[in-house]
Design an enzyme around this catalytic site. Structure first.
Site, PDB file in Angstrom:
ATOM      1  N   LYS A 239      -0.478 -36.590  67.013  1.00  0.00           N
ATOM      2  CA  LYS A 239      -1.805 -36.677  67.188  1.00  0.00           C
ATOM      3  C   LYS A 239      -2.482 -37.892  66.459  1.00  0.00           C
ATOM      4  CE  LYS A 239      -2.886 -32.008  68.874  1.00  0.00           C
ATOM      5  NZ  LYS A 239      -4.005 -30.841  68.762  1.00  0.00           N
ATOM      6  N   ARG A 240      -1.908 -37.817  65.358  1.00  0.00           N
ATOM      7  CA  ARG A 240      -2.677 -38.816  64.353  1.00  0.00           C
ATOM      8  C   ARG A 240      -2.251 -40.371  64.937  1.00  0.00           C
ATOM      9  NH1 ARG A 240       1.285 -40.542  60.461  1.00  0.00           N
ATOM     10  NH2 ARG A 240       3.154 -39.736  60.437  1.00  0.00           N
TER      11      ARG A 240
END
Length: 471
Positions: A239-240
């Site tokens: 996600k990052r």
């Protein structure tokens, strides 16, 4: 032989970038060869599978335009078929009941590691014929002891697995539910798949699945294991790095075609070409052109590509997506305001996303509550009142609200008052849009319309006289 491919997501979360690329590659291969693309929902993990995730997958596929010819098929609806196959394997001696407890399996594993051996099930229940009181057995597939599994992978080339390195995997849990490797095999065979394109994280499952297929008297499909997508730091995409739901990219204002174009280039290439229509992707896609090394996800490249699509795509098509983003702002473009097609033409050069375009165009449809502080401070001087009054008079007297006449009023106001054009146009722009940024002033005036234009100029004059000229 008609090509048949599939996309088989697990509904335990959203449809992410990696899954979307897998779906796209399978869809393109089927479409290129006039074949069938099948959607299968692998929902046997009942604890983690949710209806919300299923809906998100289906909505994401629809938004991207990845239509499927068959399905969605749900594995939870096929349990009788899996039980039938498991019983057949038991009856033919190709599977057996294992009564080992968790404690025994862990002790086995620890002993093997202490001997510096690869932890694996040692087959101790292979020849057991009697049940074990108080223990519900799992069912294991009897993997071949000799030989090797040779996979002629369409991406990686020939890959060989020694059967001695493969233990007897569990194909049914103690509660009778089938496991992943069994359900995949049954489904792939029953659905007549000819090609399986999937991530290379599945490669170690492939020899096990092939052995089960051959135990059932079937030949496996052709496999293509696609390298992973990595973040810019070289680690697994998360996600990052931007590995969010496909639908989040819709929220952020990306066109589906731009995302598809970006995904197809993550691991596949056709010369130096960067921008492809969906038709071009379909015509040119070939498994042999998939890279053997991992791809790197670059959000800046995706944003650049989206801007290219906003500028090049048919305005009507872009407008169809813009309407959705305007709706997110509480705007119904059908009620009042300019045609979104005209807004797209006016804004696409300066906006990189549809969300940005919607936000920058909201003033065409809604009155704003306040002026941007920096823009008002710079452009709403007492000296701005006279040109705004002159503009108001000029616009009010226009017979036709057309760009040529609107432009002429702005120029004539500038000339009559002896002011540079910017000293007239910028206060006018802030009065109309609330900020110092908008499309060309004549376009802005035309799209805003007579009534809103006159009302906003009057409001700006009142604001200056009340707050600046007489503080």
């Amino acid at each position: 032989m008609s090509v048949r491919t599939r996309f088989a997501p697990s509904p335990t979360g959203y449809l992410h970038i990696g899954g979307a690329r897998t779906a796209l590659f399978n869809w393109l291969y089927a479409r290129k060869h006039g074949g069938r693309f099948i959607l299968r929902i692998e929902d046997t993990d009942r604890e983690r599978s949710t209806r919300e995730s299923v809906n998100a997958i289906l909505e994401g596929m629809t938004w991207m335009g990845l239509d499927y010819d068959e399905g969605p098929h749900f594995q939870t609806e096929r349990f009788p078929r899996y039980r039938e196959v498991i019983q057949r394997l038991l009856d033919e001696g190709k599977a057996y009941r294992c009564y080992c407890t968790k404690e025994e399996l862990e002790a086995m594993r620890q002993a093997q590691m202490a001997r510096k051996e690869k932890p694996r099930y040692d087959g101790r229940c292979r020849h057991r014929s009697e049940p074990r009181p108080g223990v519900e057995p799992v069912i294991r597939f009897r993997n071949p002891d000799e030989g090797a599994v040779i996979i002629d992978d369409l991406v990686r080339g020939r890959v060989v697995f020694d059967n001695k390195e493969l233990d007897d995997l569990v194909i049914a849990r103690s509660d009778g539910t089938p496991t992943y490797n069994l359900t995949v095999v049954v489904d792939d065979l029953d659905m007549g798949l000819t090609h399986v394109l999937r991530g290379d994280d599945h490669l170690n499952n492939t020899p096990r699945q092939i052995n089960i297929m051959r135990a059932l008297g079937a030949e496996p499909p052709q496999y293509a294991h696609v390298p992973m997508i990595l973040g810019e730091d070289g680690s697994r995409l998360s996600k990052r790095h931007g590995a969010v739901s496909v639908l989040e990219y819709r929220e952020q204002g990306y066109l589906p075609e731009a995302l598809l174009n970006y995904l197809v280039r993550l691991g596949w290439a056709h010369g130096d070409q960067e921008i492809f229509t969906v038709d071009e992707m379909t015509e040119l896609f070939d498994i042999k052109d998939i890279n053997k090394s991992a791809s790197t996800f670059n959000p800046d490249k995706l944003l650049w590509l989206n801007h290219q699509y906003l500028m090049r795509a048919e305005p009507q098509h872009v407008a169809n997506h813009l309407r959705w983003h305007l709706g997110k702002l509480g705007i119904d473009p059908a009620e009042a305001g300019p045609d979104p097609v005209a807004v797209v033409v006016a804004q696409r050069e300066r906006c990189k996303t549809l969300r940005e375009m919607a936000a920058n165009s909201a003033f065409f449809y809604q009155d704003f509550e306040q002026y941007e502080e920096k823009a008002a401070k710079k452009n709403f001087k007492p000296s701005a009142v006279a040109p705004l009054q002159k503009l108001h008079e000029g616009f009010q007297s226009l017979a036709d609200w057309e760009q040529e006449g609107l432009h002429r009023v702005v120029v004539e106001t500038s000339e009559t008052l002896g002011l540079k054009l910017g000293k007239v146009a910028q206060p006018l722009r802030v009065a109309l849009a609330g900020t110092a940024i908008s499309p060309p002033i004549d376009v802005t005036l035309y799209l805003l319309g007579r009534e809103k234009t006159l009302n906003r100029i009057a409001a700006a004059i009142e604001y200056i006289e009340k707050n600046i000229a007489n503080p």
